[in-house]
Design an enzyme around this catalytic site. Structure first.
Site, PDB file in Angstrom:
ATOM      1  N   CYS A   2       0.822  -1.198   0.000  1.00  0.00           N
ATOM      2  CA  CYS A   2       0.000   0.000   0.000  1.00  0.00           C
ATOM      3  C   CYS A   2       0.861   1.255   0.000  1.00  0.00           C
ATOM      4  O   CYS A   2       2.086   1.204  -0.072  1.00  0.00           O
ATOM      5  CB  CYS A   2      -0.911   0.006   1.225  1.00  0.00           C
ATOM      6  SG  CYS A   2      -1.890  -1.507   1.420  1.00  0.00           S
ATOM      7  N   LEU A  51      -3.455  -1.747  -1.819  1.00  0.00           N
ATOM      8  CA  LEU A  51      -3.339  -2.882  -2.720  1.00  0.00           C
ATOM      9  C   LEU A  51      -3.763  -4.102  -1.918  1.00  0.00           C
ATOM     10  O   LEU A  51      -3.061  -4.523  -0.999  1.00  0.00           O
ATOM     11  CB  LEU A  51      -1.901  -3.045  -3.223  1.00  0.00           C
ATOM     12  CG  LEU A  51      -1.630  -4.254  -4.114  1.00  0.00           C
ATOM     13  CD1 LEU A  51      -2.374  -4.129  -5.434  1.00  0.00           C
ATOM     14  CD2 LEU A  51      -0.132  -4.412  -4.366  1.00  0.00           C
ATOM     15  N   SER A 387      11.283 -12.404  -4.742  1.00  0.00           N
ATOM     16  CA  SER A 387      12.530 -12.033  -5.391  1.00  0.00           C
ATOM     17  C   SER A 387      13.727 -12.610  -4.637  1.00  0.00           C
ATOM     18  O   SER A 387      13.670 -12.818  -3.425  1.00  0.00           O
ATOM     19  CB  SER A 387      12.644 -10.500  -5.450  1.00  0.00           C
ATOM     20  OG  SER A 387      13.954 -10.081  -5.756  1.00  0.00           O
TER      21      SER A 387
END
Length: 621
Positions: A2, A51, A387
């Protein structure tokens, strides 16, 4: 993930400044495309863009404890809760903490980790972050105590900037949110110039580049009260003797990394991995595939980036060869659903302005642009990506860890033997900024913060200092780059190698065990060898690819010539025009802010600085 922003003011009634708070919040729309909310009181205002990743229906923010359970709506009566939170992040141990808090009498309204963070603060106060495992940056306003807390995760995966003005504080996940408030303006002073030209690859922790803008440092919290503002550390590395033998060390590293990946697979939205074909990203992908298989969730999706002509590019000290063959071998061995994203020249040029707006500062040019295009494509099919970032800092994967000259250089090892863009500064600017002195001061200050182990041999002590420099100076801007570029397209990137338990353990592993037989990252390779094909497990370090883009280089060269001919180009208020003109005429490469060899890096930096000064209307002080 967010975006958060807000405003604390001890004199203004912020309920009368709702439009400004909404404008600050709106700048972060790319970070949170799913929902927006603001909360207003006389002294404090919080803004949030969401989000949605966990508890899609219940994680609305800002979140208040007490009677105010929803964001403030225009025209509504003011709320009077005990505390209000605007949170950006993921708390990977939130289910464990939820059970503990429920046993202490807390009743939860949602499944979100946001509510766990809020109630943890109600229970444990400013000690709460010590209990967190995750990536986060948040603001918590305690109405009763009249105190604002700004908190950032252990390694600095999530950003949080702040500015102290005359009667309070402004803050935001990105500088653009603070710049949207008329109390703050874009200005560059001598310290900012030094950061931009002398230390562009690894800026000073806590410095926000713009004059008066600070960044909450990793592992720190800022407490703001009417009479005082204090920054304190809640987490730091501690040096102690390592007593595990080699086999136990390998097993422990494997167990900690596997647990970090398992925790970070939690998501109510599609999740994937970023796969470059190196040992770091391949290990994360393999562990993610195992975790998904155990949970009955099917194959993991993976993504890589590639460029036209990359297979024909000659290896160098930074790039040992093309990624594609290793990506293919890893994807086939692990069994992923793999997608390779091809990035052509024209797309790189088109992405430059988007990346500048994402980062709010000059960055790494075409490397940022290609990352943006990769993330944009990933976001079409996934909301969360894992990642392999930070493995080199944690396990010593960079060439300078193995270079005696860099070890003995007496400066930041990535600067050894390299020119920086500071060489281009105008003489009078250089005299005021004193870039060499600034770099030396920052290097000494960074070394002074290294937690040393009494009695450690000189060689091991020096390597420990390099790890400290890598973790505290080199890693944070890399993490910020990934965050800003990924969040510009609404993609959340998680970093299992930044699990603070793994970092704490690896920190005290002696160099001989980290690099057995002189093998770079040998400890990590051996810990995950059974998961990977041999050629991937033993692949030498190969950095993020820079493109062999001929047209990109030509266009930037033309733009640099145009700048030299433009008497109003603002970059030449800082840079010596004649020095650049001579370099272009002689076909010499301009000093680059990057450590990787790249003939276009210096051009990119020059042009980006000019574009940034214009776009952000940066004043020089």
């Amino acid at each position: 993930m967010c975006g958060v922003t807000g405003w604390l003011d001890w004199e203004r009634d912020l309920r009368a400044h709702a439009d400004t708070v909404h404008a600050m919040t709106a700048t972060l729309a790319c970070r949170g495309p799913d929902a927006a909310g603001t909360w207003l009181s006389p002294r404090a205002a919080l803004g949030h863009r969401r989000l949605a990743v966990i508890d899609l229906d219940g994680g609305v923010q800002p979140l208040a404890a007490g009677p105010a359970a929803a964001p403030h709506a225009p025209g509504a009566a003011p709320h009077t809760p005990g505390a209000v939170l605007a949170y950006n992040g993921e708390l990977y141990n939130h289910t464990d903490l939820r059970r503990e808090l429920e046993s202490l009498g807390h009743a939860f309204r949602t499944r979100s980790d946001t509510e766990v963070v809020l109630r943890a603060h109600l229970q444990w106060g400013a000690e709460a972050p010590r209990r967190f495992n995750g990536i986060f940056a948040y603001a918590l306003w305690d109405e009763r105590a009249g105190e604002l807390l700004l908190v950032r995760d252990h390694l600095g995966v999530k950003p949080l900037f702040w500015h102290a003005h005359g009667t309070g504080v402004l803050f935001g996940s990105e500088p653009k949110a603070v710049l949207a408030n008329p109390l703050f303006s874009a200005e560059l002073d001598t310290e900012g110039i030094a950061e931009l030209f002398a230390l562009p690859a690894a800026p000073t922790a806590g410095h926000g580049l713009f004059r008066g803008l600070r960044e909450v440092r990793p592992g720190h919290l800022v407490r703001v009260r009417r009479s005082v503002t204090r920054e304190s550390r809640y987490w730091q590395l501690v040096s102690r003797p390592h007593t595990d033998d080699a086999a136990t060390t390998r097993r422990t590293v494997r167990a900690l990394l596997a647990d970090a990946v398992d925790r970070q697979l939690m998501s109510d939205v599609p999740l994937c991995t970023l796969l470059s074909g190196g040992v770091d990203s391949s290990a994360i992908t393999a562990l993610a595939a195992l975790g998904r298989s155990r949970a009955g969730q099917g194959k993991v999706s993976s993504f890589s980036v590639d460029f036209p002509g990359s297979a024909d590019r000659a290896p160098d000290a930074w790039r040992t060869g093309a990624d594609a063959p290793f990506v293919a071998a890893a994807a086939e061995h692990i069994g992923t659903l793999h997608t390779s994203v091809l990035v052509p020249d024209d797309d790189l040029l088109e992405a430059r302005q988007a990346v500048l707006r994402a980062r709010d500062r000059p960055g790494w040019g075409e490397m940022d642009a290609s990352l943006h295009l990769l993330f944009r494509e990933v976001r079409r099919r996934s909301t969360v990506a894992l990642s392999g970032e930070a493995a080199d800092e944690v396990f010593g994967g960079y060439p300078y860890f193995h270079d005696p000259a860099a070890l003995a250089s007496g400066t930041f090892p990535w600067l050894h033997g390299r020119a920086t863009p500071a060489e281009l500064l105008r003489p009078e600017v250089r005299a005021e900024v004193r870039p060499e002195e600034y770099t030396a001061d920052q290097y000494r200050a960074s070394l002074a913060g290294t937690p040393l182990l009494p009695g450690e041999p000189d060689g091991d002590r020096r390597v420990r200092e390099l790890f400290h420099l890598a973790l505290t100076r080199w890693l944070p801007p890399l993490l910020e780059r990934v965050d800003r570029v990924s969040m510009s397209v609404g993609l959340e990137v998680r970093v299992p190698f930044c699990d603070h338990r793994l970092v704490e353990y690896a920190w005290n592993v002696p160099w001989a065990l980290k690099s057995p037989g002189g093998r770079s990252k040998g400890l990590l390779r051996d810990a995950v060898r059974d998961l990977l094909p041999p050629q991937v497990a033993d692949r030498p370090k190969s950095g993020y690819p820079s493109t062999p883009a001929v047209r990109y280089t030509r266009v930037l060269t033309e733009r640099a010539h145009e700048l030299v001919a433009d008497p109003a180009a603002p970059v030449f208020d800082l840079v010596d025009r004649q020095t650049v003109r001579r370099a272009l005429a002689e076909g010499r490469t301009l000093p680059s802010p990057r450590t990787a060899p790249n003939p276009v890096g210096g051009l990119d930096h020059l042009v980006q600085v000019d574009e940034w000064l214009r776009a952000y209307r940066v004043g020089l002080r």
